[in-house]
Scaffold this motif. Structure first.
Motif, PDB file in Angstrom:
ATOM      1  N   SER A   1       0.808  -1.218   0.000  1.00  0.00           N
ATOM      2  CA  SER A   1       0.000   0.000   0.000  1.00  0.00           C
ATOM      3  C   SER A   1       0.843   1.271   0.000  1.00  0.00           C
ATOM      4  O   SER A   1       0.309   2.370  -0.128  1.00  0.00           O
ATOM      5  CB  SER A   1      -0.920   0.013   1.224  1.00  0.00           C
TER       6      SER A   1
ATOM      7  N   ALA B   1       2.127  -2.136 -10.517  1.00  0.00           N
ATOM      8  CA  ALA B   1       0.701  -2.044 -10.875  1.00  0.00           C
ATOM      9  C   ALA B   1       0.123  -3.438 -11.067  1.00  0.00           C
ATOM     10  O   ALA B   1      -0.991  -3.729 -10.581  1.00  0.00           O
ATOM     11  CB  ALA B   1       0.524  -1.214 -12.140  1.00  0.00           C
ATOM     12  N   ALA B   2       0.841  -4.311 -11.741  1.00  0.00           N
ATOM     13  CA  ALA B   2       0.352  -5.681 -11.942  1.00  0.00           C
ATOM     14  C   ALA B   2       0.266  -6.423 -10.613  1.00  0.00           C
ATOM     15  O   ALA B   2      -0.691  -7.151 -10.360  1.00  0.00           O
ATOM     16  CB  ALA B   2       1.276  -6.422 -12.923  1.00  0.00           C
TER      17      ALA B   2
ATOM     18  N   THR C   1      -0.091  -5.169  -7.498  1.00  0.00           N
ATOM     19  CA  THR C   1      -1.186  -4.687  -6.647  1.00  0.00           C
ATOM     20  C   THR C   1      -2.541  -5.089  -7.226  1.00  0.00           C
ATOM     21  O   THR C   1      -3.482  -5.314  -6.479  1.00  0.00           O
ATOM     22  CB  THR C   1      -1.099  -3.174  -6.429  1.00  0.00           C
ATOM     23  N   ALA C   2      -2.647  -5.208  -8.557  1.00  0.00           N
ATOM     24  CA  ALA C   2      -3.908  -5.630  -9.179  1.00  0.00           C
ATOM     25  C   ALA C   2      -4.245  -7.081  -8.823  1.00  0.00           C
ATOM     26  O   ALA C   2      -5.393  -7.397  -8.531  1.00  0.00           O
ATOM     27  CB  ALA C   2      -3.850  -5.451 -10.690  1.00  0.00           C
ATOM     28  N   VAL C   3      -3.233  -7.959  -8.838  1.00  0.00           N
ATOM     29  CA  VAL C   3      -3.518  -9.370  -8.525  1.00  0.00           C
ATOM     30  C   VAL C   3      -3.678  -9.595  -7.026  1.00  0.00           C
ATOM     31  O   VAL C   3      -4.277 -10.582  -6.616  1.00  0.00           O
ATOM     32  CB  VAL C   3      -2.443 -10.346  -9.080  1.00  0.00           C
ATOM     33  N   ARG C   4      -3.142  -8.687  -6.200  1.00  0.00           N
ATOM     34  CA  ARG C   4      -3.252  -8.830  -4.753  1.00  0.00           C
ATOM     35  C   ARG C   4      -4.538  -8.206  -4.208  1.00  0.00           C
ATOM     36  O   ARG C   4      -4.884  -8.403  -3.064  1.00  0.00           O
ATOM     37  CB  ARG C   4      -2.059  -8.185  -4.043  1.00  0.00           C
ATOM     38  N   ALA C   5      -5.215  -7.399  -5.045  1.00  0.00           N
ATOM     39  CA  ALA C   5      -6.429  -6.695  -4.594  1.00  0.00           C
ATOM     40  C   ALA C   5      -7.611  -7.644  -4.448  1.00  0.00           C
ATOM     41  O   ALA C   5      -7.691  -8.683  -4.970  1.00  0.00           O
ATOM     42  CB  ALA C   5      -6.767  -5.592  -5.582  1.00  0.00           C
TER      43      ALA C   5
END
Length: 149
Positions: free
Chosen positions: A127, A142-143, A145-149
């Protein structure tokens, strides 16, 4: 275009070789809500552990070797985060078109230590990732954080 203009443009193109193409790989090691990053000794910027492939290496072998060399860690199973093409111009003027394969793995334990071409290694909250990074690293983040969201 004059003959002189054509000749100058041709000479410039001849002296500027086409960018080399290289394959590289890295691993984003995740521990809960944190990711392990290294500060690269060549640029001073934060990045996932990784680097260029040696002859005959697969992307996964490259990523695992670079992780071990730069942090002293090994990981278990990895999954593909993505393949990220990007161009990099080195201080000596050489230009390389990189195809960087980035993997994700869970932290398997061990003591993190910066070594080889990393001046620092530390855990960063997903974060609150650092901003002193390359455009390529921004794409990895970006990739991730997208898969971890």
């Amino acid at each position: 275009m004059s003959h002189e203009g054509w000749l100058l443009r041709t000479l410039r193109a001849w002296r500027s070789p086409a960018p080399r193409r290289r394959m590289g790989a890295g691993i984003a090691v995740v521990n809960g809500g944190d990711v392990l990053l290294i500060r690269r000794s060549d640029t001073g910027r934060w990045d996932v552990p990784g680097g260029g492939a040696d002859a005959g290496e697969t992307p996964e072998q490259t990523a695992r070797r670079e992780l071990r060399e730069e942090t002293g860690l090994s990981v278990g199973p990895v999954r593909v985060l993505g393949v990220f093409p990007h161009r990099y111009t080195y201080q000596d003027g050489n230009v390389v078109d990189w195809e960087t394969h980035v993997f994700v793995a869970g932290f398997a334990g061990g003591e993190v230590r910066a070594s080889y071409d990393a001046t620092e290694a530390r855990w960063w909250p997903l974060s609150a990732l650092p901003v002193d990074v390359s455009d390529a690293s921004l794409a990895y983040f970006a990739a991730l954080t997208a898969v971890r969201a």
